[in-house]
Structure formats: C-alpha cells, structure tokens
Design a protein around this motif. Structure first.
Motif, mmCIF file in Angstrom:
data_model
loop_
_atom_site.group_PDB
_atom_site.id
_atom_site.type_symbol
_atom_site.label_atom_id
_atom_site.label_comp_id
_atom_site.label_asym_id
_atom_site.label_seq_id
_atom_site.Cartn_x
_atom_site.Cartn_y
_atom_site.Cartn_z
ATOM 1 N N ALA A 1 0.806 -1.224 0.000
ATOM 2 C CA ALA A 1 0.000 0.000 0.000
ATOM 3 C C ALA A 1 0.841 1.277 0.000
ATOM 4 O O ALA A 1 0.339 2.357 0.316
ATOM 5 C CB ALA A 1 -0.967 0.019 1.198
ATOM 6 N N GLY A 2 2.118 1.164 -0.400
ATOM 7 C CA GLY A 2 3.008 2.319 -0.417
ATOM 8 C C GLY A 2 3.115 2.963 -1.791
ATOM 9 O O GLY A 2 2.424 2.596 -2.748
ATOM 10 N N THR A 3 4.016 3.924 -1.882
ATOM 11 C CA THR A 3 4.176 4.670 -3.129
ATOM 12 C C THR A 3 4.732 3.799 -4.262
ATOM 13 O O THR A 3 4.292 3.913 -5.413
ATOM 14 C CB THR A 3 5.106 5.874 -2.913
ATOM 15 N N THR A 4 5.703 2.947 -3.933
ATOM 16 C CA THR A 4 6.294 2.088 -4.969
ATOM 17 C C THR A 4 5.260 1.116 -5.514
ATOM 18 O O THR A 4 5.182 0.890 -6.729
ATOM 19 C CB THR A 4 7.497 1.320 -4.402
ATOM 20 N N GLU A 5 4.469 0.551 -4.626
ATOM 21 C CA GLU A 5 3.433 -0.379 -5.074
ATOM 22 C C GLU A 5 2.448 0.319 -6.013
ATOM 23 O O GLU A 5 2.018 -0.256 -7.010
ATOM 24 C CB GLU A 5 2.690 -0.973 -3.889
ATOM 25 N N ALA A 6 2.107 1.569 -5.708
ATOM 26 C CA ALA A 6 1.187 2.315 -6.565
ATOM 27 C C ALA A 6 1.752 2.458 -7.976
ATOM 28 O O ALA A 6 1.037 2.292 -8.976
ATOM 29 C CB ALA A 6 0.912 3.688 -5.970
ATOM 30 N N ALA A 7 3.046 2.747 -8.076
ATOM 31 C CA ALA A 7 3.680 2.891 -9.389
ATOM 32 C C ALA A 7 3.770 1.550 -10.116
ATOM 33 O O ALA A 7 3.474 1.465 -11.318
ATOM 34 C CB ALA A 7 5.068 3.503 -9.227
ATOM 35 N N ILE A 8 4.180 0.493 -9.399
ATOM 36 C CA ILE A 8 4.320 -0.826 -10.010
ATOM 37 C C ILE A 8 2.973 -1.320 -10.532
ATOM 38 O O ILE A 8 2.870 -1.856 -11.641
ATOM 39 C CB ILE A 8 4.905 -1.841 -9.006
ATOM 40 N N LYS A 9 1.922 -1.146 -9.734
ATOM 41 C CA LYS A 9 0.591 -1.571 -10.168
ATOM 42 C C LYS A 9 0.155 -0.797 -11.417
ATOM 43 O O LYS A 9 -0.491 -1.359 -12.307
ATOM 44 C CB LYS A 9 -0.420 -1.377 -9.043
ATOM 45 N N SER A 10 0.508 0.478 -11.489
ATOM 46 C CA SER A 10 0.180 1.267 -12.672
ATOM 47 C C SER A 10 0.921 0.750 -13.901
ATOM 48 O O SER A 10 0.332 0.605 -14.978
ATOM 49 C CB SER A 10 0.520 2.742 -12.431
ATOM 50 N N PHE A 11 2.222 0.463 -13.741
ATOM 51 C CA PHE A 11 3.003 -0.139 -14.834
ATOM 52 C C PHE A 11 2.328 -1.419 -15.326
ATOM 53 O O PHE A 11 2.121 -1.624 -16.524
ATOM 54 C CB PHE A 11 4.420 -0.482 -14.362
#
Length: 272
Positions: free
Chosen positions: A233-243
């Motif tokens: 639920a962090g910032t990196t996960e948000a970016a990875i999920k978007s990718f």
C-alpha cells in the motif's frame, strides 16, 4: 593472450575500445595491429595506443593469430572477399559486425575458424557484455583467445546456438537504448511533477546507477529486489501496479521480440 598477435580490420570506436582494453590488461602494443581506410583514424589509434597501423588490410593480418573484423555490416562481404587470399588456415576470425552469420562469412572467407560476437556500446567504457558463438572449426585455445579479447571490455558469455545471437541483440545489443528511453521518460515525468529538469535528471541517473549496482552485487534476483523495496500500500506499489495495469511486461516482451525479428531479418539481407 600475452603471446597472441591480433589484427583489427577497422579501427573505429569499438575496435579502439578493444585495443585499449587489451593494452590495459598488459598485451604489448607490438602484438596489436590495425588497418583502416581513414588516415585520421589510423593516426589517432596509432598514437593513442602505440600500435602499428596500415591502410592495407592484407598487411595488417600478415602473421596475426586472431583477425578481428570490426567493419560495418554493409562492408563485410567486400572486406572478407578481399582478405580471403591473404588468410592462413589457422587464423581465427572474430567478427563483431551485427547481423552477419557464420555461414555468410564462411562463404566469403572459406573454411576459417570463426567466432561471431555481439558486444554492446557500454564496451566503450569497458562495461560491456558480449554474446559469443564459435563454429566447429574453432579450437579450445582459440575459444579462450576470443573470450579474453571480448572480456577486455566487459564480460563475455558463450552461446550454444548461433540463432541465440538474435536474442542477445534484442536483450543486450539494443538494450542500452531501452534504459536511455526509461531515463528520458522518468526525467520528463519528474519535471511534470514540479522538479527542475537538472534535478530530475540527476535523480534519475543516480537511481539507475544505484539500482544497477544493487542488482549486479546482490545474491537474489531482480524480482526479489523489487519485492523488498515495494511496501504494501506504499508509493512504490502504486507505481508498479500502474506499470503492470498498462501491460508493462507484455510491452517489453513485444519490443524485444521485434528487435530479435529484425536481427534475423538483417542477417538474411546482409548475408546475400
């Protein structure tokens, strides 16, 4: 390699990088020769590395144990056919020209021991990686010579099948450009998020360098490294999920497939 005599046909950037790497590893300048049609290129390489240079290819390869073909793929046929009468049966031919198959070189050169290589541009900084394939005529000693030659500018990996060089071209040969594209995109995104361009660029470049060092020095694979820096639920996960929602992995697979297909297509065109 200390007793090996090497001749370079073509003295452009990649050849000069290999020569510099060999000299840095202790190979005497007297054991290296190069030929090139450009007088300025010959003068520059000769002065920088202390080697003998020639305008005539046949003179350069006389007495060499290894002949490195470092010419443009479009010029390979003419160069091979011109040096064929001057080659000795035991001379190892190492090609660093993209897209030229061993079958084509054999047709142009005759039955020489041939090693075909696919280096990449970081070799210019001695940080390259090369895929190597040897024909059946190449001896164990000659395989070591070819491996040491390419290891002078990075790492060298042997392939069991020549067609795998198309995949090497797609992954590492063209690969630096993919990372440059990502650097461009991340920098541009940083600017859109409000960073000065210079700051965004420096952040991106140092992050790329640091991530590469981590991946190279780690005892786990890239997938595990990614998991370790991706907090739930962090910032990196948000970016990875978007990718991944936009098909990142499939896009990369498709792009590398296109590069490999083009590599095979070029080999067919250039080998005629």
């Amino acid at each position: 390699m200390s007793d090996t005599r090497i001749a370079f046909i073509g003295a452009g950037n990649m050849a000069a990088s290999l020569i510099g790497g060999l000299r840095a590893k202790g190979l005497e300048a007297a054991r290296i020769r190069a030929s090139d049609p450009g007088a300025e290129t010959r003068a520059r390489v000769g002065a920088e590395h202390g080697i003998e240079t020639f305008a005539d290819n046949a003179q350069a390869i006389d007495g060499a144990d290894v002949v490195v073909l470092a010419v443009k793929p479009q010029a390979m046929k003419a160069v091979c056919e011109a040096i064929r009468p001057s080659l000795k049966p035991n001379q190892l031919v190492v090609s660093i020209a993209a897209g030229i198959t061993c079958a084509s070189m054999t047709a142009w050169l005759g039955e020489q021991p041939i090693v075909r290589c696919m280096p990449n541009t970081p070799a210019l900084l001695r940080q390259g990686v090369s895929g190597l394939y040897a024909t059946a005529a190449v001896s164990a000693a000659q395989r070591r010579q070819a491996e040491e030659l390419l290891s002078a500018v990075g790492i060298a990996l042997w392939l069991e099948q020549e067609q795998q060089l198309d995949a090497v071209t797609a992954v590492s040969g063209s690969g630096p450009a993919y990372f440059f594209l990502l650097i461009e995109a991340m920098t541009a995104a940083g600017v859109k998020l409000g960073l000065p361009k210079e700051t965004a660029e420096r952040l991106t470049l140092q992050t790329a360098l640091g991530a590469a060092h981590m991946a190279v020095s780690s005892d786990v694979d890239a997938a595990e490294l990614r998991r370790r820096v991706t907090s739930p639920a962090g910032t990196t996960e948000a970016a990875i999920k978007s990718f991944q929602a936009d098909g990142f992995e499939a896009l990369v697979e498709k792009a590398l497939g296109a590069a490999a297909h083009r590599s095979a297509e070029m080999a067919e065109q250039l080998g005629r």
